[in-house]
Design a protein around this motif. Structure first.
Motif, PDB file in Angstrom:
ATOM      1  N   PHE A   6       0.805  -1.215   0.000  1.00 51.44           N
ATOM      2  CA  PHE A   6       0.000   0.000   0.000  1.00 51.44           C
ATOM      3  C   PHE A   6       0.841   1.271   0.000  1.00 51.44           C
ATOM      4  CE2 PHE A   6      -2.659  -3.368   1.714  1.00 51.44           C
ATOM      5  CZ  PHE A   6      -3.820  -3.199   0.965  1.00 51.44           C
ATOM      6  N   ASP A   7       2.134   1.133  -0.187  1.00 52.61           N
ATOM      7  CA  ASP A   7       2.983   2.317  -0.297  1.00 52.61           C
ATOM      8  C   ASP A   7       2.566   3.119  -1.528  1.00 52.61           C
ATOM      9  OD1 ASP A   7       4.258   1.205   1.843  1.00 52.61           O
ATOM     10  OD2 ASP A   7       6.163   0.828   0.817  1.00 52.61           O
ATOM     11  N   GLY A   8       2.337   4.397  -1.355  1.00 53.69           N
ATOM     12  CA  GLY A   8       1.958   5.244  -2.468  1.00 53.69           C
ATOM     13  C   GLY A   8       0.498   5.156  -2.862  1.00 53.69           C
ATOM     14  N   VAL A   9      -0.293   4.374  -2.131  1.00 52.90           N
ATOM     15  CA  VAL A   9      -1.728   4.261  -2.399  1.00 52.90           C
ATOM     16  C   VAL A   9      -2.469   5.241  -1.490  1.00 52.90           C
ATOM     17  CG1 VAL A   9      -3.738   2.725  -2.342  1.00 52.90           C
ATOM     18  CG2 VAL A   9      -1.520   1.851  -3.103  1.00 52.90           C
ATOM     19  N   ASP A  10      -3.446   5.951  -2.057  1.00 51.59           N
ATOM     20  CA  ASP A  10      -4.131   7.007  -1.327  1.00 51.59           C
ATOM     21  C   ASP A  10      -5.519   6.619  -0.826  1.00 51.59           C
ATOM     22  OD1 ASP A  10      -2.023   8.949  -1.963  1.00 51.59           O
ATOM     23  OD2 ASP A  10      -2.798   8.805  -4.011  1.00 51.59           O
ATOM     24  N   PRO A  63      -3.059  -9.160  13.979  1.00 51.30           N
ATOM     25  CA  PRO A  63      -4.355  -8.716  14.490  1.00 51.30           C
ATOM     26  C   PRO A  63      -5.084  -7.891  13.443  1.00 51.30           C
ATOM     27  CG  PRO A  63      -2.598  -7.400  15.433  1.00 51.30           C
ATOM     28  CD  PRO A  63      -1.931  -8.501  14.664  1.00 51.30           C
ATOM     29  N   TYR A  64      -6.423  -7.886  13.539  1.00 48.77           N
ATOM     30  CA  TYR A  64      -7.253  -7.087  12.646  1.00 48.77           C
ATOM     31  C   TYR A  64      -7.797  -5.895  13.428  1.00 48.77           C
ATOM     32  CZ  TYR A  64      -7.584 -11.198   9.512  1.00 48.77           C
ATOM     33  OH  TYR A  64      -7.316 -12.248   8.667  1.00 48.77           O
ATOM     34  N   LEU A  65      -7.618  -4.699  12.914  1.00 48.64           N
ATOM     35  CA  LEU A  65      -8.281  -3.541  13.474  1.00 48.64           C
ATOM     36  C   LEU A  65      -9.724  -3.488  12.965  1.00 48.64           C
ATOM     37  CD1 LEU A  65      -5.567  -0.738  13.285  1.00 48.64           C
ATOM     38  CD2 LEU A  65      -6.180  -2.178  15.218  1.00 48.64           C
ATOM     39  N   PRO A  66     -10.606  -2.770  13.676  1.00 48.02           N
ATOM     40  CA  PRO A  66     -11.955  -2.590  13.145  1.00 48.02           C
ATOM     41  C   PRO A  66     -11.908  -1.847  11.807  1.00 48.02           C
ATOM     42  CG  PRO A  66     -11.786  -1.835  15.426  1.00 48.02           C
ATOM     43  CD  PRO A  66     -10.394  -2.078  14.955  1.00 48.02           C
ATOM     44  N   VAL A  67     -12.980  -1.934  11.039  1.00 49.00           N
ATOM     45  CA  VAL A  67     -13.058  -1.152   9.804  1.00 49.00           C
ATOM     46  C   VAL A  67     -13.479   0.270  10.153  1.00 49.00           C
ATOM     47  CG1 VAL A  67     -14.277  -0.824   7.619  1.00 49.00           C
ATOM     48  CG2 VAL A  67     -13.509  -3.109   8.297  1.00 49.00           C
ATOM     49  N   ARG A  68     -12.662   1.221   9.746  1.00 48.64           N
ATOM     50  CA  ARG A  68     -12.987   2.643   9.919  1.00 48.64           C
ATOM     51  C   ARG A  68     -13.700   3.117   8.652  1.00 48.64           C
ATOM     52  NH1 ARG A  68      -8.155   6.823  10.547  1.00 48.64           N
ATOM     53  NH2 ARG A  68      -8.226   6.382  12.794  1.00 48.64           N
ATOM     54  N   GLY A  69     -14.924   3.580   8.814  1.00 45.26           N
ATOM     55  CA  GLY A  69     -15.686   4.050   7.661  1.00 45.26           C
ATOM     56  C   GLY A  69     -15.186   5.390   7.158  1.00 45.26           C
ATOM     57  N   MET A 127     -25.222  -6.407  16.112  1.00 43.34           N
ATOM     58  CA  MET A 127     -24.702  -7.703  16.552  1.00 43.34           C
ATOM     59  C   MET A 127     -24.236  -8.565  15.382  1.00 43.34           C
ATOM     60  SD  MET A 127     -28.043  -9.946  17.639  1.00 43.34           S
ATOM     61  CE  MET A 127     -28.516  -8.777  18.901  1.00 43.34           C
ATOM     62  N   PHE A 128     -24.644  -8.236  14.144  1.00 44.81           N
ATOM     63  CA  PHE A 128     -24.213  -8.992  12.976  1.00 44.81           C
ATOM     64  C   PHE A 128     -22.845  -8.477  12.528  1.00 44.81           C
ATOM     65  CE2 PHE A 128     -28.890  -9.705  11.540  1.00 44.81           C
ATOM     66  CZ  PHE A 128     -29.060 -10.614  12.549  1.00 44.81           C
ATOM     67  N   ALA A 129     -21.821  -8.763  13.276  1.00 43.51           N
ATOM     68  CA  ALA A 129     -20.516  -8.167  13.002  1.00 43.51           C
ATOM     69  C   ALA A 129     -19.426  -9.212  13.099  1.00 43.51           C
ATOM     70  CB  ALA A 129     -20.231  -7.024  13.980  1.00 43.51           C
ATOM     71  N   GLY A 130     -18.630  -9.322  12.048  1.00 39.78           N
ATOM     72  CA  GLY A 130     -17.437 -10.150  12.064  1.00 39.78           C
ATOM     73  C   GLY A 130     -16.201  -9.273  12.042  1.00 39.78           C
ATOM     74  N   SER A 131     -15.144  -9.775  11.427  1.00 41.21           N
ATOM     75  CA  SER A 131     -13.877  -9.048  11.358  1.00 41.21           C
ATOM     76  C   SER A 131     -13.242  -9.292   9.996  1.00 41.21           C
ATOM     77  CB  SER A 131     -12.915  -9.514  12.461  1.00 41.21           C
ATOM     78  OG  SER A 131     -13.516  -9.405  13.737  1.00 41.21           O
ATOM     79  N   THR A 132     -12.374  -8.372   9.593  1.00 43.12           N
ATOM     80  CA  THR A 132     -11.685  -8.482   8.316  1.00 43.12           C
ATOM     81  C   THR A 132     -10.358  -7.747   8.378  1.00 43.12           C
ATOM     82  OG1 THR A 132     -11.732  -7.819   5.967  1.00 43.12           O
ATOM     83  CG2 THR A 132     -13.051  -6.507   7.491  1.00 43.12           C
ATOM     84  N   ASP A 133      -9.386  -8.253   7.638  1.00 42.63           N
ATOM     85  CA  ASP A 133      -8.097  -7.571   7.608  1.00 42.63           C
ATOM     86  C   ASP A 133      -8.135  -6.283   6.796  1.00 42.63           C
ATOM     87  OD1 ASP A 133      -8.255  -8.780   5.117  1.00 42.63           O
ATOM     88  OD2 ASP A 133      -6.380  -9.902   5.292  1.00 42.63           O
ATOM     89  N   PHE A 134      -9.265  -5.993   6.125  1.00 46.49           N
ATOM     90  CA  PHE A 134      -9.389  -4.674   5.505  1.00 46.49           C
ATOM     91  C   PHE A 134      -9.409  -3.577   6.564  1.00 46.49           C
ATOM     92  CE2 PHE A 134     -11.580  -1.029   3.670  1.00 46.49           C
ATOM     93  CZ  PHE A 134     -10.931  -0.897   2.446  1.00 46.49           C
ATOM     94  N   GLY A 135      -9.783  -3.927   7.798  1.00 43.39           N
ATOM     95  CA  GLY A 135      -9.720  -2.940   8.863  1.00 43.39           C
ATOM     96  C   GLY A 135      -8.339  -2.312   8.979  1.00 43.39           C
ATOM     97  N   ASN A 136      -7.300  -3.121   8.817  1.00 45.38           N
ATOM     98  CA  ASN A 136      -5.934  -2.594   8.898  1.00 45.38           C
ATOM     99  C   ASN A 136      -5.651  -1.608   7.773  1.00 45.38           C
ATOM    100  OD1 ASN A 136      -6.097  -4.730  10.696  1.00 45.38           O
ATOM    101  ND2 ASN A 136      -4.014  -5.425  10.313  1.00 45.38           N
ATOM    102  N   VAL A 137      -6.229  -1.871   6.594  1.00 47.45           N
ATOM    103  CA  VAL A 137      -6.081  -0.948   5.475  1.00 47.45           C
ATOM    104  C   VAL A 137      -6.786   0.368   5.789  1.00 47.45           C
ATOM    105  CG1 VAL A 137      -6.517  -0.602   3.012  1.00 47.45           C
ATOM    106  CG2 VAL A 137      -5.919  -2.886   3.862  1.00 47.45           C
ATOM    107  N   SER A 138      -7.978   0.278   6.395  1.00 46.26           N
ATOM    108  CA  SER A 138      -8.785   1.471   6.631  1.00 46.26           C
ATOM    109  C   SER A 138      -8.189   2.389   7.681  1.00 46.26           C
ATOM    110  CB  SER A 138     -10.206   1.061   7.035  1.00 46.26           C
ATOM    111  OG  SER A 138     -10.254   0.557   8.364  1.00 46.26           O
TER     112      SER A 138
END
Length: 440
Positions: free
Chosen positions: A179-183, A314-320, A348-359
């Motif tokens: 993700f270097d250089g990705v905005d 670890p996965y961070l939450p997804v930041r909208g 309550m319908f909530a899982g996790s994703t590694d996209f959280g780290n991207v966000s």
């Protein structure tokens, strides 16, 4: 008594009806910036329509040949072949992962947006999370944008990200510069509702290994220190702690070792827990509590304990991101879809994703796209079947269009880029993801 008691479906039905009630009056935020030129959007529509048969064939092919995390060799090769067939170079084995992929088009000196594809499956279930839809929607968006040629006002990076199901592929690739250089970054995920800004919890892993003293369980039990007792006390302690947990926190664990024979006091026992929470800060608090419970269980039983955190990242939450979510809502709505605003679907319908780290590195959207009318749970064989229905096929095409259109909007419109960046900074800006939790 040989069969389990089936769960009562009342709560799911009640929540579904409540969601429908809220959806009748809720209004998702609308895009407020100009976006891409109409002729660019027309070109993207034509490109997605031309790609549709290829994308649907690829989606069904991935479904028929599921591969689990880090073993997606056939899947990655099939997707890379489709990109190379369009005359675009693909890096295979990208960013340190044998099944990672990277391709890019456009001006490397311009604004850069990434479109992501996932393609790992679940053991024994296949594509029970619908990653065949994710993979082909992202691929279609990238190829449609690539077809713009010199009209593309910036750079688009397509990343094939392995091992979302517990392996943290995006974080591993990020550590190698993906993700270097990705905005900004975009992706979709199939679900039972259309949501632009869903709740995804952060997630950590904790392995608690207890060491005791073996002894004859009948003749000399007083000479032993029972590691399985420590596991039992930790499991009980976690259960009691749930009363103090916020409603969006989750803890679930399994016993991975507990002894071999009843007449030998176990000297080794082990548990693996997943911890989830809505905020990075609250996930850190939950981590501290679990560590204290483990040490308390060891103290009560006279055992030693070793805590191992995050064997996978670890996965961070997804930041909208409000402006990007509004852009998604508008463009996906052009395909006849009604995107629900936040807080309509039960939290309550909530899982996790590694996209959280991207966000937490850049503005992003992880939109949920509805592939079935039924209230099916993800990670089931039934959801895997739903991911290759006619409705799921329509979602692949509609999502490819919307991902391409939002990308074009973001690349073309400085106002959207500035608004998305400002929203990201207001939420706290970039976080040093790898060091956030330290050593646990």
């Amino acid at each position: 008594m040989s069969a389990p008691v089936p769960p009562d479906g009342f709560l799911l039905g009640h929540l579904a009806e409540e969601t429908r009630r809220l959806a009748r009056t809720a209004r998702a935020p609308e895009a407020t910036t100009a976006g891409a030129d109409p002729d660019v959007l027309d070109a993207l529509r034509a490109a997605v329509d031309e790609l549709a048969p290829t994308l649907l064939a690829a989606s069904h092919d991935l479904s028929e040949h599921p591969e689990v995390s880090f073993e997606e060799h056939r899947s990655a090769a099939a997707l890379a072949d489709l990109v190379e067939a369009r005359g675009i170079d693909v890096v295979r084995g990208a960013h340190g992962l044998a099944t990672g992929l990277r391709a890019e088009v456009g001006d490397p000196d311009g604004p850069t947006i990434a479109v992501l594809s996932e393609y790992d499956a679940l053991p024994g279930i296949g594509h029970g999370c619908g990653h065949n839809v994710i993979a082909t929607a992202g691929l279609g968006a990238f190829l449609a944008l690539a077809s713009l040629g010199e009209r593309l006002p910036g750079r688009v990076v397509w990343l094939g990200t392995p091992a979302e199901e517990g392996g943290g592929g995006k974080e591993l690739m990020a550590a190698e510069g993906a993700f270097d250089g990705v905005d900004a970054a975009l992706m979709v995920h199939p679900f039972t509702y259309d949501i632009a800004d869903p709740l995804f919890l952060g997630r950590r892993q904790l392995r608690a290994t207890f060491t005791g003293v073996t002894s004859h369980a009948s003749a000399q039990p007083f000479m032993g220190r029972n590691a399985l007792d420590a596991v039992n006390l930790m499991y009980t302690g976690v259960g009691l702690h749930r009363q103090q947990m916020p409603s969006t926190d989750r803890v679930h664990g399994v016993v991975t070792a507990g002894g071999e024979r009843p007449n030998v006091i176990p000297e080794h026992a082990e548990m693996l827990f997943y911890l989830r929470s809505e905020l990075p800060e609250s996930l850190a608090v939950l981590s501290t509590r679990l560590a204290d419970i483990a040490r308390g269980a060891a103290l009560m039983t006279g055992c030693g304990v070793e805590l191992t955190w995050d064997e996978a990242p670890p996965y961070l939450p997804v930041r909208g991101n409000g402006p990007l979510a509004a852009a998604w809502t508008s463009r996906y709505g052009e395909r006849g879809r009604t995107v629900l605003p936040p807080d309509v679907v039960p939290r309550m319908f909530a899982g996790s994703t590694d996209f959280g780290n991207v966000s937490y590195r850049m503005p992003g959207v992880h939109a949920m796209v509805k592939i079935t009318e039924d209230d099916l749970s993800l990670h089931t064989r039934e959801f895997a079947d739903a991911a290759v229905t006619e409705e799921a096929d329509r979602v692949v095409v509609d999502s490819a269009w919307a991902l391409a259109a939002v990308s074009a909007d973001w690349l073309s419109d400085p106002g959207l880029r500035e608004a998305a960046a400002a929203d990201f900074e207001d939420a706290g800006g970039a976080v040093d993801v790898p060091s956030y939790f330290g050593e646990g």
